[in-house]
Design a protein around this motif. Structure first.
Motif, mmCIF file in Angstrom:
data_model
loop_
_atom_site.group_PDB
_atom_site.id
_atom_site.type_symbol
_atom_site.label_atom_id
_atom_site.label_comp_id
_atom_site.label_asym_id
_atom_site.label_seq_id
_atom_site.Cartn_x
_atom_site.Cartn_y
_atom_site.Cartn_z
ATOM 1 N N ASN A 35 1.045 -1.506 0.416
ATOM 2 C CA ASN A 35 -0.011 0.352 -0.044
ATOM 3 C C ASN A 35 0.832 1.347 -0.654
ATOM 4 O OD1 ASN A 35 -2.243 -1.613 -0.387
ATOM 5 N ND2 ASN A 35 -2.620 -0.980 2.218
ATOM 6 N N ALA A 36 2.506 1.161 0.430
ATOM 7 C CA ALA A 36 2.670 2.317 0.906
ATOM 8 C C ALA A 36 3.217 2.275 -0.200
ATOM 9 C CB ALA A 36 3.673 2.526 2.061
ATOM 10 N N ALA A 37 4.029 1.133 -0.881
ATOM 11 C CA ALA A 37 4.269 1.742 -2.616
ATOM 12 C C ALA A 37 3.961 2.457 -3.626
ATOM 13 C CB ALA A 37 5.327 0.425 -3.024
ATOM 14 N N THR A 38 2.541 1.741 -3.355
ATOM 15 C CA THR A 38 0.890 1.886 -4.213
ATOM 16 C C THR A 38 1.075 3.246 -4.057
ATOM 17 O OG1 THR A 38 0.839 -0.120 -4.019
ATOM 18 C CG2 THR A 38 -1.041 1.575 -5.648
ATOM 19 N N GLU A 39 0.901 4.337 -3.158
ATOM 20 C CA GLU A 39 0.278 5.458 -2.913
ATOM 21 C C GLU A 39 1.235 6.237 -3.021
ATOM 22 O OE1 GLU A 39 -1.295 9.123 -1.040
ATOM 23 O OE2 GLU A 39 -1.937 6.791 -1.199
ATOM 24 N N LEU A 40 3.072 5.984 -3.409
ATOM 25 C CA LEU A 40 4.620 7.222 -3.462
ATOM 26 C C LEU A 40 4.515 6.756 -5.186
ATOM 27 C CD1 LEU A 40 6.426 8.224 -2.729
ATOM 28 C CD2 LEU A 40 8.093 6.359 -2.277
ATOM 29 N N LEU A 41 4.051 5.769 -5.779
ATOM 30 C CA LEU A 41 3.562 5.721 -6.895
ATOM 31 C C LEU A 41 2.234 6.260 -7.681
ATOM 32 C CD1 LEU A 41 4.758 4.795 -9.914
ATOM 33 C CD2 LEU A 41 2.238 2.148 -9.502
ATOM 34 N N SER A 42 1.588 6.446 -6.720
ATOM 35 C CA SER A 42 0.310 7.216 -7.681
ATOM 36 C C SER A 42 0.967 8.874 -7.165
ATOM 37 C CB SER A 42 -0.979 6.722 -6.003
ATOM 38 O OG SER A 42 -2.085 7.533 -6.573
ATOM 39 N N GLN A 43 1.272 9.340 -6.400
ATOM 40 C CA GLN A 43 1.765 10.329 -6.028
ATOM 41 C C GLN A 43 3.096 11.183 -7.172
ATOM 42 O OE1 GLN A 43 3.876 11.881 -2.764
ATOM 43 N NE2 GLN A 43 2.084 10.164 -1.161
ATOM 44 N N ALA A 44 3.621 10.089 -7.741
ATOM 45 C CA ALA A 44 4.328 10.307 -9.291
ATOM 46 C C ALA A 44 3.237 10.710 -10.513
ATOM 47 C CB ALA A 44 5.235 9.225 -9.170
ATOM 48 N N GLU A 45 2.713 9.224 -9.717
ATOM 49 C CA GLU A 45 1.585 9.590 -11.411
ATOM 50 C C GLU A 45 0.934 11.090 -10.981
ATOM 51 O OE1 GLU A 45 -0.003 4.917 -11.440
ATOM 52 O OE2 GLU A 45 -0.937 6.564 -10.726
ATOM 53 N N THR A 46 0.076 11.462 -10.175
ATOM 54 C CA THR A 46 -0.291 12.657 -10.039
ATOM 55 C C THR A 46 0.419 13.879 -10.538
ATOM 56 O OG1 THR A 46 -1.493 12.114 -8.493
ATOM 57 C CG2 THR A 46 -1.794 14.550 -8.265
ATOM 58 N N SER A 47 2.099 13.671 -10.142
ATOM 59 C CA SER A 47 2.369 15.042 -10.198
ATOM 60 C C SER A 47 2.938 14.806 -12.024
ATOM 61 C CB SER A 47 4.091 14.132 -9.897
ATOM 62 O OG SER A 47 4.311 14.911 -8.383
ATOM 63 N N PRO A 53 7.368 17.260 -14.146
ATOM 64 C CA PRO A 53 8.091 16.070 -14.425
ATOM 65 C C PRO A 53 9.122 15.554 -13.656
ATOM 66 C CG PRO A 53 8.734 17.573 -16.393
ATOM 67 C CD PRO A 53 7.439 18.167 -15.824
ATOM 68 N N GLU A 54 9.559 16.740 -13.187
ATOM 69 C CA GLU A 54 10.876 16.611 -11.881
ATOM 70 C C GLU A 54 10.548 16.216 -10.809
ATOM 71 O OE1 GLU A 54 13.102 20.662 -12.348
ATOM 72 O OE2 GLU A 54 14.204 20.348 -13.608
ATOM 73 N N GLN A 55 9.437 16.383 -10.227
ATOM 74 C CA GLN A 55 8.991 16.513 -9.283
ATOM 75 C C GLN A 55 8.588 14.891 -9.647
ATOM 76 O OE1 GLN A 55 5.661 18.156 -7.215
ATOM 77 N NE2 GLN A 55 5.514 16.629 -6.253
ATOM 78 N N ALA A 56 8.146 14.302 -10.866
ATOM 79 C CA ALA A 56 7.916 12.777 -10.692
ATOM 80 C C ALA A 56 9.116 11.955 -11.177
ATOM 81 C CB ALA A 56 6.837 12.293 -12.526
ATOM 82 N N LEU A 57 10.075 12.576 -11.528
ATOM 83 C CA LEU A 57 11.356 11.788 -11.233
ATOM 84 C C LEU A 57 11.876 11.695 -9.862
ATOM 85 C CD1 LEU A 57 12.657 13.209 -14.079
ATOM 86 C CD2 LEU A 57 11.528 10.809 -13.851
ATOM 87 N N LEU A 58 11.860 12.589 -9.076
ATOM 88 C CA LEU A 58 12.315 12.533 -7.741
ATOM 89 C C LEU A 58 11.586 11.347 -6.763
ATOM 90 C CD1 LEU A 58 12.881 16.387 -5.875
ATOM 91 C CD2 LEU A 58 14.530 14.367 -6.867
ATOM 92 N N LEU A 59 10.402 11.324 -6.779
ATOM 93 C CA LEU A 59 9.517 10.391 -5.886
ATOM 94 C C LEU A 59 9.296 9.051 -6.558
ATOM 95 C CD1 LEU A 59 5.847 12.411 -5.733
ATOM 96 C CD2 LEU A 59 7.196 12.240 -4.043
ATOM 97 N N ILE A 60 10.126 8.197 -8.089
ATOM 98 C CA ILE A 60 9.954 7.723 -8.471
ATOM 99 C C ILE A 60 11.567 7.640 -7.717
ATOM 100 C CG2 ILE A 60 11.217 6.150 -10.523
ATOM 101 C CD1 ILE A 60 8.893 7.761 -11.938
#
Length: 278
Positions: A35-47, A53-60
């Motif tokens: 669930n925690a990994a999925t949530e972090l992926l979801s935040q990256a998708e939203t970014s 894109p830079e925020q998404a890459l940091l989250l990834i």
């Protein structure tokens, strides 16, 4: 244009998310970790969807570090990375194209006003304003060498000053060069200034072209002269032209680099695409 926040708050928040993920993966159940990994992926998708894109890459990156065993989620993150990278390349290409167009306009406007001086008596040729002749008397002349760099050739006639530096002032502000070697021929001293300090002198002239400028030759004694209109105009045009030409060349190189990166990323996108995901 994308928005790429780089605030301290965001960086700290990312680190907290990473730390939370690490704790979850070490001390929580598999379901909680998932669930925690999925949530972090979801935040990256939203970014990514919000054009960040830079925020998404940091989250990834945080996701990869915090949940290295979440293979299926990391596969999605790998594909999401290509989408974010594609956005980033598009944004940087637009920025580069804009900068290149501005530089090209300056080069097109000013290039016709320069001539090339060369000959067997010269170590290398240089470009100079067409209205400029040889150095004579007390003079300042901006030139562009074969590498595209600006240097300032100066001369001072009359009583020796032994000058090794030069200062240019508008009455309220001034810029002073670094020291350079002085050569004396008959009653004329000559010094050539190069490097960042030379650029600063020339840019100061360009920024104050409409003002009265005084050049002071600094040595064991000093001598000051008021720069004439031709000197100011030629120095200003030379530094603007040289900087624009260098910017244009840099942008052309960046364009080639970004095109190659786009091709590599497109190939990576094909190889990492997951059916049914995004």
């Amino acid at each position: 244009m994308y928005n790429a926040p780089r605030t301290k708050t965001f960086i700290i928040a990312t680190l907290i998310l990473c730390a939370a993920g690490l704790m979850a993966s070490c001390g929580k159940s598999p379901a909680t970790t998932d669930n925690a990994a999925t949530e972090l992926l979801s935040q990256a998708e939203t970014s990514c969807d919000n054009g960040q894109p830079e925020q998404a890459l940091l989250l990834i990156d945080s996701l990869n570090k915090a949940f290295p065993k979440q293979v299926q989620i990391l596969r999605k993150a790998m594909y999401l990375r290509t989408q974010a990278t594609a956005q980033l390349i598009v944004a940087r290409t637009a920025e580069n194209d804009s900068l290149k167009a501005q530089a090209q306009a300056i080069v097109d406007k000013l290039s016709g006003g320069f001539k090339t001086i060369g000959g067997k008596d010269l170590v290398e040729s240089y470009r100079v304003c067409k209205s400029d002749g040889d150095l004579s008397g007390t003079d300042l002349q901006a030139r562009i060498d074969e590498s595209g760099d600006v240097y300032l050739a100066t001369s001072h006639s009359g009583a020796s000053t032994g000058y090794t530096r030069i200062s240019i002032s508008n009455g309220a502000e001034s810029v002073t060069s670094d020291a350079a070697e002085n050569y004396r021929f008959a009653d004329t001293e000559m010094v050539t200034f190069r490097g960042e300090k030379c650029d600063s002198l020339c840019l100061f002239v360009a920024d104050n072209e409409a003002k009265t400028l005084k050049a002071t030759f600094l040595g064991h004694s000093k001598s000051s002269v008021t720069m004439n209109l031709k000197q100011k105009q030629c120095i200003a045009r030379t530094i603007r032209y040289a900087h624009a030409a260098k910017t244009l060349k840099h942008c052309q190189g960046v364009a080639i680099y970004l095109q190659k990166q786009q091709e590599i990323n497109a190939d990576q996108m094909k190889r990492t695409r997951i059916t049914g995901y995004r």
